[in-house]
Design a protein around this motif. Structure first.
Motif, mmCIF file in Angstrom:
data_model
loop_
_atom_site.group_PDB
_atom_site.id
_atom_site.type_symbol
_atom_site.label_atom_id
_atom_site.label_comp_id
_atom_site.label_asym_id
_atom_site.label_seq_id
_atom_site.Cartn_x
_atom_site.Cartn_y
_atom_site.Cartn_z
ATOM 1 N N UNK A 35 6.986 9.684 -7.145
ATOM 2 C CA UNK A 35 7.997 9.488 -7.446
ATOM 3 C C UNK A 35 8.724 9.860 -5.857
ATOM 4 N N UNK A 36 7.268 10.937 -5.107
ATOM 5 C CA UNK A 36 7.539 11.015 -3.639
ATOM 6 C C UNK A 36 5.577 11.054 -3.289
ATOM 7 N N UNK A 37 5.975 11.695 -1.983
ATOM 8 C CA UNK A 37 5.176 11.646 -2.002
ATOM 9 C C UNK A 37 3.534 12.992 -1.906
ATOM 10 N N UNK A 38 4.138 13.854 -2.626
ATOM 11 C CA UNK A 38 3.602 15.129 -3.127
ATOM 12 C C UNK A 38 2.919 14.677 -4.704
ATOM 13 N N UNK A 39 2.957 13.599 -4.941
ATOM 14 C CA UNK A 39 2.573 13.795 -6.863
ATOM 15 C C UNK A 39 1.587 12.176 -6.118
ATOM 16 N N UNK A 40 1.169 12.025 -5.222
ATOM 17 C CA UNK A 40 0.556 11.236 -5.056
ATOM 18 C C UNK A 40 -1.070 12.100 -5.412
ATOM 19 N N UNK A 41 -1.610 11.102 -5.636
ATOM 20 C CA UNK A 41 -3.536 11.862 -6.638
ATOM 21 C C UNK A 41 -4.189 11.832 -5.121
ATOM 22 N N UNK A 42 -5.249 12.005 -5.893
ATOM 23 C CA UNK A 42 -6.522 11.727 -4.298
ATOM 24 C C UNK A 42 -7.122 10.338 -5.020
ATOM 25 N N UNK A 43 -7.275 9.800 -3.861
ATOM 26 C CA UNK A 43 -7.312 8.108 -3.674
ATOM 27 C C UNK A 43 -8.358 8.073 -4.525
ATOM 28 N N UNK A 44 -8.531 7.050 -5.195
ATOM 29 C CA UNK A 44 -9.893 6.989 -6.570
ATOM 30 C C UNK A 44 -10.690 6.414 -5.350
ATOM 31 N N UNK A 45 -10.030 5.168 -5.149
ATOM 32 C CA UNK A 45 -10.939 4.240 -4.399
ATOM 33 C C UNK A 45 -12.444 4.569 -3.216
ATOM 34 N N UNK A 46 -11.336 5.861 -2.363
ATOM 35 C CA UNK A 46 -11.981 6.223 -0.711
ATOM 36 C C UNK A 46 -13.276 5.978 -0.608
ATOM 37 N N UNK A 47 -13.889 6.133 -1.838
ATOM 38 C CA UNK A 47 -15.557 6.298 -1.389
ATOM 39 C C UNK A 47 -15.804 4.693 -0.988
ATOM 40 N N UNK A 48 -15.808 3.660 -2.156
ATOM 41 C CA UNK A 48 -15.812 2.673 -2.386
ATOM 42 C C UNK A 48 -15.194 2.152 -1.439
ATOM 43 N N UNK A 49 -14.393 2.468 -0.775
ATOM 44 C CA UNK A 49 -13.702 1.664 0.501
ATOM 45 C C UNK A 49 -14.590 2.058 1.686
ATOM 46 N N UNK B 138 0.574 -1.388 -0.164
ATOM 47 C CA UNK B 138 -0.257 -0.006 -0.130
ATOM 48 C C UNK B 138 1.044 1.058 0.403
ATOM 49 N N UNK B 139 2.210 1.339 0.023
ATOM 50 C CA UNK B 139 3.010 2.667 0.059
ATOM 51 C C UNK B 139 3.028 2.999 -1.061
ATOM 52 N N UNK B 140 3.432 4.065 -1.248
ATOM 53 C CA UNK B 140 3.236 5.195 -2.296
ATOM 54 C C UNK B 140 5.006 4.826 -3.049
ATOM 55 N N UNK B 141 5.732 4.212 -2.262
ATOM 56 C CA UNK B 141 6.819 3.938 -3.124
ATOM 57 C C UNK B 141 7.123 2.621 -2.009
ATOM 58 N N UNK B 142 6.323 1.461 -2.682
ATOM 59 C CA UNK B 142 6.644 0.055 -2.428
ATOM 60 C C UNK B 142 8.224 -0.438 -2.691
ATOM 61 N N UNK B 143 8.937 -1.036 -2.288
ATOM 62 C CA UNK B 143 10.179 -2.167 -2.336
ATOM 63 C C UNK B 143 9.782 -2.898 -4.120
ATOM 64 N N UNK B 144 10.340 -3.228 -5.160
ATOM 65 C CA UNK B 144 10.644 -2.895 -6.179
ATOM 66 C C UNK B 144 9.562 -4.830 -6.249
ATOM 67 N N UNK B 145 10.100 -5.668 -5.169
ATOM 68 C CA UNK B 145 9.000 -6.838 -4.838
ATOM 69 C C UNK B 145 7.954 -6.771 -4.636
ATOM 70 N N UNK B 146 7.372 -5.708 -4.429
ATOM 71 C CA UNK B 146 5.512 -5.688 -4.652
ATOM 72 C C UNK B 146 5.045 -5.016 -5.507
ATOM 73 N N UNK B 147 5.851 -4.469 -6.541
ATOM 74 C CA UNK B 147 5.349 -3.630 -7.789
ATOM 75 C C UNK B 147 4.622 -5.186 -8.672
ATOM 76 N N UNK B 148 4.100 -4.982 -8.913
ATOM 77 C CA UNK B 148 3.964 -5.872 -10.335
ATOM 78 C C UNK B 148 4.444 -6.150 -11.366
ATOM 79 N N UNK B 149 4.437 -6.935 -12.050
ATOM 80 C CA UNK B 149 4.776 -7.263 -13.413
ATOM 81 C C UNK B 149 3.955 -6.837 -14.335
ATOM 82 N N UNK B 150 4.526 -6.784 -15.507
ATOM 83 C CA UNK B 150 3.313 -6.817 -16.353
ATOM 84 C C UNK B 150 2.576 -7.845 -16.950
ATOM 85 N N UNK B 151 2.729 -9.189 -16.747
ATOM 86 C CA UNK B 151 2.143 -10.392 -16.579
ATOM 87 C C UNK B 151 0.837 -10.241 -15.461
ATOM 88 N N UNK B 152 1.754 -10.361 -14.207
ATOM 89 C CA UNK B 152 0.624 -10.309 -13.303
ATOM 90 C C UNK B 152 -0.082 -9.181 -13.163
#
Lengths: 421, 622
Positions: free
Chosen positions: B224-238, B188-202
């Protein structure tokens, strides 16, 4: 390093040191303490020679570093520790190895002779130097126990008990070296495991696999007792088989529930018997009653009584030697357990001269020399036997004897200082 | 302050010296002349140099009244230090002098003062008397009333005291906490370690999954940084899902049974409390040159008879391990049994196709001779009955070895078993028909085959110790026959593949069975025809089982080379089931040709166990 306040004392005036407390390292062992005493003695008199000492704390031999011993015995390290020291007992010196034809089942030594019973159905008389003097054959089965009745006159009397259910009373003419069977004691219905002669030499008792304890007269006579048993065999046939005149028991004492393996006279009118029914019974010979019963939790193989310390030592069918007080009334309290053997203790024998020492033989092929002041570790291990040790003896001349299933009888010279208490 | 030099005494008095800050002088001397400030041409560098060079710099202070630099003496420095520490300025002053208490509580011999005591100290006070009389008067007149007792009725009351706990209002007691949200992880981190990022197939696979099946309900994204994180799209949904969670959460408490797994283990007594039982190997009976298949202890416990594959029967003294006799026989000894009657000294030995009856000539002489008389007293009947076997007298040479009788079967004999009185003997023959079990009567030299039908291959038989029953174990079942009524009483189902051995409890109500599929099966005959308990302690096939005649012990020997001793207490109370506790594994026999222990048996009086093995030895455990 921790120090302990100690005070040394001894009963031997020759080696007495000043009665002042010393501070010594807590981890010192016997050799360190021995060095200290020797240094003190050297400082006192010039001509002192180095002597090895053994140390006792509250009547227990020191066998490990001082502090460890005190921890185990729960002795306070805050106070001044009283340490008694005695001259170290010299190890028994091996003397002879006498080879028999078969397993040795029993030994009884005197100052001049050694009598052994063997599984080759004979018993033999040896000189302490290992010379065979006499071979006594007459039993139809294995000889299980032997005993001297009279050993100081030219006509010696001796007993052999056998698996053929008889006890033979022999007369040995020492000068002519002739042996003659005087009496054949019949009455037991199973293998006779043990005989013991009383202190006057007029009576003896025997314990057998048939659970009976019988008392017989040891006085040779010319009369033959009548047997009232109901064997249908013709009397004539029996007469031809038998050596000596038939003798029947004076008294038969029954009370044990299993085989009796060891009997002894603890007093002129008192017999102790040890049995596989886990009891030692003390009998009154006059009345034939049981005076007291000592109950253990293992089958008894052998007992020995020391008139010096009035204790019974028993070898059980486990690895412990237990000391009992035969005078307690129906008590079954073990006074002390000596533990170092790995297997059944087959025989024990108190020292005839020292009130705290005994030897024991075990199925683990080792004979051990014990001091009751050191119950965890024996004084010496005599590991000469290559097979089971079946019998041990300790003569008044200071000879330790042991025989076993490797057909060998080993004798050791052991000079023990008489107990000073 | 140290007194200034006499000639430049400032006369301005105790005024703030800042007033002179703007003037070149700092006051007036006794003559009314101005006292000029000393020239202050020294800059910071000079101060620094002074600080470095002058060792007394630290004790130099400026006298503000005169503007002079004053060097403090040692006494003055010490005074300053004492004051800084909060001590008295005078070093010789001792604030902790012992106080002399002039007017102390203790009675002195001599009075401190000689003044006579005041009169008021012994005359009652008039003012107090007046006050008291006024209060007494007020009480008499009823003006003063005793204090009213405080009202103890509670101000508040338990609103729900009368409530029925099972009523709907009692629900608040069954509070169900709201389900907790899962804590956010690295994905859930805005900058997760690379092993948490999904590859294209995944990512493609994630998109193709049903939303409910997805392991993650979002795609891990990197910014890139916390500033660049957009509004959370799934907020209402969650938030909506969370509300659903809360209001759909089950309002009923599920009763979870909290069971400690330790409690499920049956409470068995400790082996230490069940002594005596054999624990260590004490004696080894050596002499046989091949595997010792069977042995038997004499009823007195003095002797041991063992039969071996080296075509011999040996007799041993139990307590020393001495081999007293060796009797050669014509084949492999399959089974051996000592006559349980102490008055008869006889051993039954199963060798090849015959059962030999040996008189070992050990023990009580009258017993051995009476046994011989008993055997010789037999006179054959006039008309010999047809018998399934043939009874033969031993030849003179065999008689010398101790052999007395030979019962010739035509088939190999597998097992012999004596009845408790010592007159009847059962033998098991390896035959396919119904004549597998034969009964022999010693005194009349008669034999018979008691069964008309066969129920599979008979493995072993045993007599009931007190009643006329015979246990017959076939491969898969155990049957109990009544010998007098000649009928089947019970059929026990061990549920094992192949029964190997059988032992009957000395009281006769319990039976144990060993099986080749490494099970030991305990039957309680009063309970059921199904096993009461199945013990699977051995790793390989069981070869022998045995009960102790006196102590509550039983043992089993197995091909894995071990003997397991168990405590088996049978209670006289019929309501109490037998207590079985394994107490000891005895090892000692070495493996030989994949065989370990072949036979086990207990000493008749002591808690000792004998075992014989494929290594050609017998061992005694005590």
């Amino acid at each position: 390093m921790a120090q302990l306040q100690t005070r040394f004392f001894t009963d031997n005036k020759k080696y007495a040191v000043d009665n002042v407390p010393f501070s010594i390292p807590a981890a010192s062992e016997i050799s360190d303490l021995s060095n200290i005493i020797n240094k003190l003695l050297e400082a006192k008199n010039e001509g002192h020679k180095y002597v090895e000492f053994d140390f006792l704390i509250k009547g227990q031999f020191l066998r490990m570093p001082l502090i460890k011993h005190m921890e185990q015995e729960n002795i306070s390290t805050e106070e001044v520790v009283e340490i008694e020291y005695v001259e170290k007992y010299i190890a028994p010196q091996p003397e002879e190895c006498i080879v028999h034809d078969d397993w040795i089942s029993s030994i009884e030594g005197t100052v001049e002779w050694i009598l052994t019973g063997s599984y080759d159905k004979t018993s033999r008389i040896w000189s302490p130097e290992g010379k065979s003097l006499m071979t006594i054959g007459g039993h139809r089965e294995v000889v299980k126990d032997v005993a001297w009745v009279k050993k100081d006159s030219p006509l010696c009397l001796l007993l052999t008990a056998s698996m053929d259910q008889t006890i033979l009373l022999w007369e040995w003419n020492v000068e002519r070296n002739k042996v003659r069977a005087l009496h054949c004691c019949r009455g037991h219905a199973e293998s006779v495991e043990s005989v013991a002669v009383d202190s006057t030499g007029t009576k003896f008792c025997s314990g057998s696999w048939d659970k009976m304890l019988k008392i017989w007269s040891a006085v040779p006579t010319n009369e033959e007792d009548e047997i009232e048993d109901s064997t249908n065999k013709p009397r004539k046939k029996q007469r031809t088989e038998q050596l000596g005149l038939t003798r029947t028991p004076i008294v038969t004492l029954s009370g044990h529930n299993d085989a009796i393996f060891s009997v002894l006279w603890s007093d002129t009118e008192e017999i102790c018997s040890a049995s596989w029914d886990h009891t030692i019974r003390v009998w009154d010979v006059e009345t034939g009653n049981i005076k007291s019963t000592l109950t253990g939790n293992k089958a008894f193989n052998c007992i020995s009584y020391s008139p010096l310390c009035k204790r019974l030592a028993s070898g059980n069918s486990d690895r412990h030697i237990r000391l009992w007080d035969p005078r307690t009334k129906d008590g079954s309290l073990v006074l002390l357990s000596l533990t170092s053997h790995n297997n059944w203790v087959t025989s024990v024998k108190w020292s005839p001269t020292h009130e705290q020492q005994l030897i024991s033989g075990s199925l683990d092929n080792v004979v051990k020399l014990w001091d009751t002041r050191s119950c965890k570790a024996p004084l010496y291990d005599l590991a000469a036997h290559e097979d089971k040790v079946l019998c041990v003896d300790w003569t008044e001349a200071g000879l330790l004897l042991s025989g076993g299933a490797d057909n060998k009888l080993y004798s050791y010279k052991y000079s023990v200082t008489a107990s000073n208490a | 302050m140290p007194p200034a030099l006499a000639d430049i005494r400032n006369t301005v008095g105790n005024i703030p010296l800042e007033w002179y800050e703007d003037f070149p002088h700092i006051g007036y001397d006794l003559d009314g002349k101005r006292i000029y400030k000393p020239l202050r041409s020294r800059d910071e560098l000079d101060h620094f140099l002074d600080k470095m060079d002058d060792p007394d710099y630290w004790r130099t202070v400026q006298d503000k009244m005169t503007g002079q630099d004053v060097r403090l003496t040692d006494e003055q420095v010490a005074l300053v230090q004492r004051l800084q520490k909060g001590q008295f300025g005078d070093a010789s002053y001792d604030p902790y002098e012992p106080a002399v208490d002039f007017f102390s509580g203790s009675m002195m011999i001599h009075p401190v003062t000689n003044r006579p005591a005041d009169k008021r100290s012994f005359i009652p006070s008039l003012i107090e008397k007046e006050k008291v009389s006024r209060m007494v008067h007020a009480i008499k007149m009823g003006w003063i009333q005793p204090r009213r007792p405080r009202d103890l009725t509670p101000q508040y009351y338990d609103l729900w005291a009368q409530e029925d706990p099972s009523a709907i209002l009692g629900r608040h007691k069954m509070h169900v906490p709201a389900p907790k949200l899962a804590l956010p992880g690295h994905a859930e981190s805005y900058n997760p370690p690379p092993e948490y990022l999904l590859s294209e197939e995944e990512r493609l696979a994630w998109e193709q999954q049903e939303p409910s099946e997805r392991k993650l309900n979002f795609l891990p994204q990197q910014f890139r940084c916390l500033r660049a994180v957009p509004a959370y799209g799934r907020f209402i949904h969650e938030r909506f899902e969370r509300c659903l969670d809360l209001y759909l959460c089950p309002r009923q408490r599920k009763m979870r049974v909290n069971v400690d797994p330790e409690d499920l283990i049956p409470k068995l007594p400790k082996p230490r409390d069940l002594q005596p039982f054999p624990t260590v190997q004490s004696l080894v009976y050596q002499g046989h040159s091949d595997l010792v298949r069977c042995f038997s202890v004499s009823p007195s416990g003095h002797w041991l008879a063992s039969g071996s594959d080296d075509h011999s029967v040996r007799l041993w003294e139990v307590n020393t391990g001495r081999c007293l006799k060796t009797i050669p026989v014509s084949g492999v000894v399959k089974s051996i049994a000592w006559n349980p009657n102490p008055a008869i000294c006889l051993i039954a030995v199963a060798v090849a196709e015959s059962v030999l009856l040996l008189n070992p000539g050990l023990g009580d002489l009258s017993a051995t001779s009476s046994t011989d008389q008993l055997l010789s007293a037999f006179s054959p009947p006039e008309e010999p009955a047809r018998q399934p076997v043939e009874w033969q007298e031993a030849s003179a040479e065999e008689h010398g070895h101790g052999l007395r009788l030979r019962i010739c079967h035509n088939k190999p004999v597998k097992q012999v078993a004596w009845h408790g009185r010592g007159d009847y003997l059962a033998s098991v023959v390896a035959a396919a028909e119904h004549t597998q079990v034969l009964m022999h009567q010693l005194s009349r030299r008669r034999s018979q085959s008691p069964f008309r039908r066969s129920h599979g291959q008979v493995q072993c038989v045993a007599f009931h110790p007190s009643r006329p029953f015979l246990f017959v174990a076939s491969q898969r079942s155990l049957r109990l026959y009544h010998l007098l009524r000649q009928e089947l009483t019970k059929k026990l189902m061990p549920n094992c593949k192949w029964v190997s051995s059988l032992a009957v409890h000395p009281q006769g109500d319990n039976v144990i069975c060993g099986s080749y599929d490494s099970k030991l099966i305990w039957f309680d005959l009063d309970l059921s025809t199904k096993p009461y308990k199945v013990l699977r302690h051995h790793k390989k096939a069981l070869r022998a089982v045995a009960f102790h005649p006196r102590y509550p012990l039983f043992a089993s020997g197995s091909d894995d080379g071990s003997v397991i001793v168990c405590h088996g207490m049978v209670y006289n109370d019929l309501l109490q089931n037998p207590l079985l506790v394994p107490v000891k594994v005895l090892k000692g026999h070495t493996m030989h040709r994949d065989l370990g222990v072949l036979d086990v048996s207990f000493h008749p009086t002591q808690p000792w166990l004998f075992s014989s093995g494929a290594d050609g030895t017998l061992r005694l455990f005590t």
